[in-house]
Design an enzyme around this catalytic site. Structure first.
Site, PDB file in Angstrom:
ATOM      1  CD  GLU A   1      -5.004  25.232 -17.545  1.00  0.00           C
ATOM      2  OE1 GLU A   1      -5.875  24.907 -16.726  1.00  0.00           O
ATOM      3  OE2 GLU A   1      -5.164  25.192 -18.784  1.00  0.00           O
TER       4      GLU A   1
ATOM      5  CB  THR B   1     -14.305  23.090 -15.147  1.00  0.00           C
ATOM      6  OG1 THR B   1     -14.300  24.477 -14.802  1.00  0.00           O
ATOM      7  CG2 THR B   1     -15.570  22.773 -15.920  1.00  0.00           C
TER       8      THR B   1
ATOM      9  CB  SER C   1     -16.155  27.606 -13.930  1.00  0.00           C
ATOM     10  OG  SER C   1     -16.491  26.387 -14.541  1.00  0.00           O
TER      11      SER C   1
ATOM     12  CB  THR D   1     -21.925  22.966 -11.222  1.00  0.00           C
ATOM     13  OG1 THR D   1     -20.938  23.287 -10.238  1.00  0.00           O
ATOM     14  CG2 THR D   1     -22.883  24.133 -11.375  1.00  0.00           C
TER      15      THR D   1
ATOM     16  N   GLY E   1     -15.602  19.683 -10.778  1.00  0.00           N
ATOM     17  CA  GLY E   1     -16.593  20.627 -10.288  1.00  0.00           C
ATOM     18  C   GLY E   1     -17.692  20.912 -11.296  1.00  0.00           C
TER      19      GLY E   1
END
Length: 268
Positions: free
Chosen positions: A74, A104, A13, A130, A126
């Site tokens: 990551e 996300t 995102s 959303t 998240g």
């Protein structure tokens, strides 16, 4: 020309950027849909760059913009960034702890000294707030959704333990959720109530998985990071209250959404 080092975390995102200039660390984030603008801004403020990149879109950014950059795994970058911030923000914690990265989606990492291991992942995060929040209301903007969630009453939409026991003595806290959205078929709720219920469901799910991971790995400290808790008081409060109720010590890092970018920066 002085060369400036930068770390980039390109997620699903957002793209988050950390760079240091004149001994000061700078932080910036953009929507991933504004990637070109983000890179143009970075090259403008720091024309001579040495870059490390992490995140799901790291390879694409390397190929398109920074062919000489370094790619950092990551999960490694996330945990390195969390370690750095724990020290920088003077937050003492035991040697072994969980890092819960709520972006996300959500990832769980077990950190023990210099070792770190991703142990769990969930699609709840998240992005859920959303996306589902936009379906439950007429609001599309993330920040406006968080405002509504803070204003709402989850008990109007969720069936609580006290709704089941009514006048009888409840064996557990009556304000705990018995069933998420179980009163949803009633029409006396608002969009804010629906979003409060959604935020609560996400918090409860993350806490449930966190408590199970903590029990399995015998840790008592939980470090919460990620963009989903930034500016989302209903989610943050829910996480903190439930985790404390379970006897887990919760640490929120002020710049926790930048852990990945910091970890990438530190590797430059």
């Amino acid at each position: 020309m002085q060369q400036i080092t930068a770390g980039i975390d390109a997620g699903g995102s957002l793209i988050k950027i950390v760079y240091q200039e004149n001994g000061r660390m700078h932080f910036k984030k953009f929507s991933i849909t504004k990637l070109d603008s983000a890179i143009s801004w970075l090259k403008m403020v720091a024309p001579s760059l040495k870059v490390s990149i992490t995140g799901g879109k790291a390879l694409a950014i390397q190929n398109s913009y920074f062919q000489d950059s370094t790619l950092i795994p990551e999960f490694q970058a996330t945990c390195e960034g969390a370690r750095f911030l724990l020290t920088k923000e003077n937050k003492s914690i035991e040697k072994s702890y969980l890092v819960v990265n709520i972006g996300t989606g959500t990832s769980w990492h077990l950190v023990n000294g210099d070792k770190a291991e991703r142990i769990l992942g969930s699609g709840m995060g998240g992005g859920t707030f959303t996306g589902l929040g936009s379906l439950l209301s007429q609001v599309q903007d993330y920040q406006l959704l968080t405002v509504l969630a803070e204003e709402g009453n989850k008990g109007i939409v969720d069936m609580l333990v006290k709704d089941i026991y009514e006048t009888a003595e409840s064996p557990i806290n009556g304000d705990l959720t018995a069933a998420n959205f179980a009163k949803g078929k009633k029409l006396n709720h608002t969009e804010a109530d629906l979003l409060a219920s959604l935020s609560n469901m996400i918090a409860e799910t993350i806490v449930l998985l966190t408590s199970q991971a903590a029990a399995i790995h015998q840790v008592k400290n939980v470090v919460i990071i990620g963009t989903a808790v930034i500016g989302n008081p209903s989610l943050k409060t829910g996480l903190e209250n439930y985790l404390n109720m379970l006897g887990l010590t919760t640490v929120f890092l002020e710049k926790g959404e930048y852990c990945g970018a910091i970890g990438a920066y530190l590797s430059v």
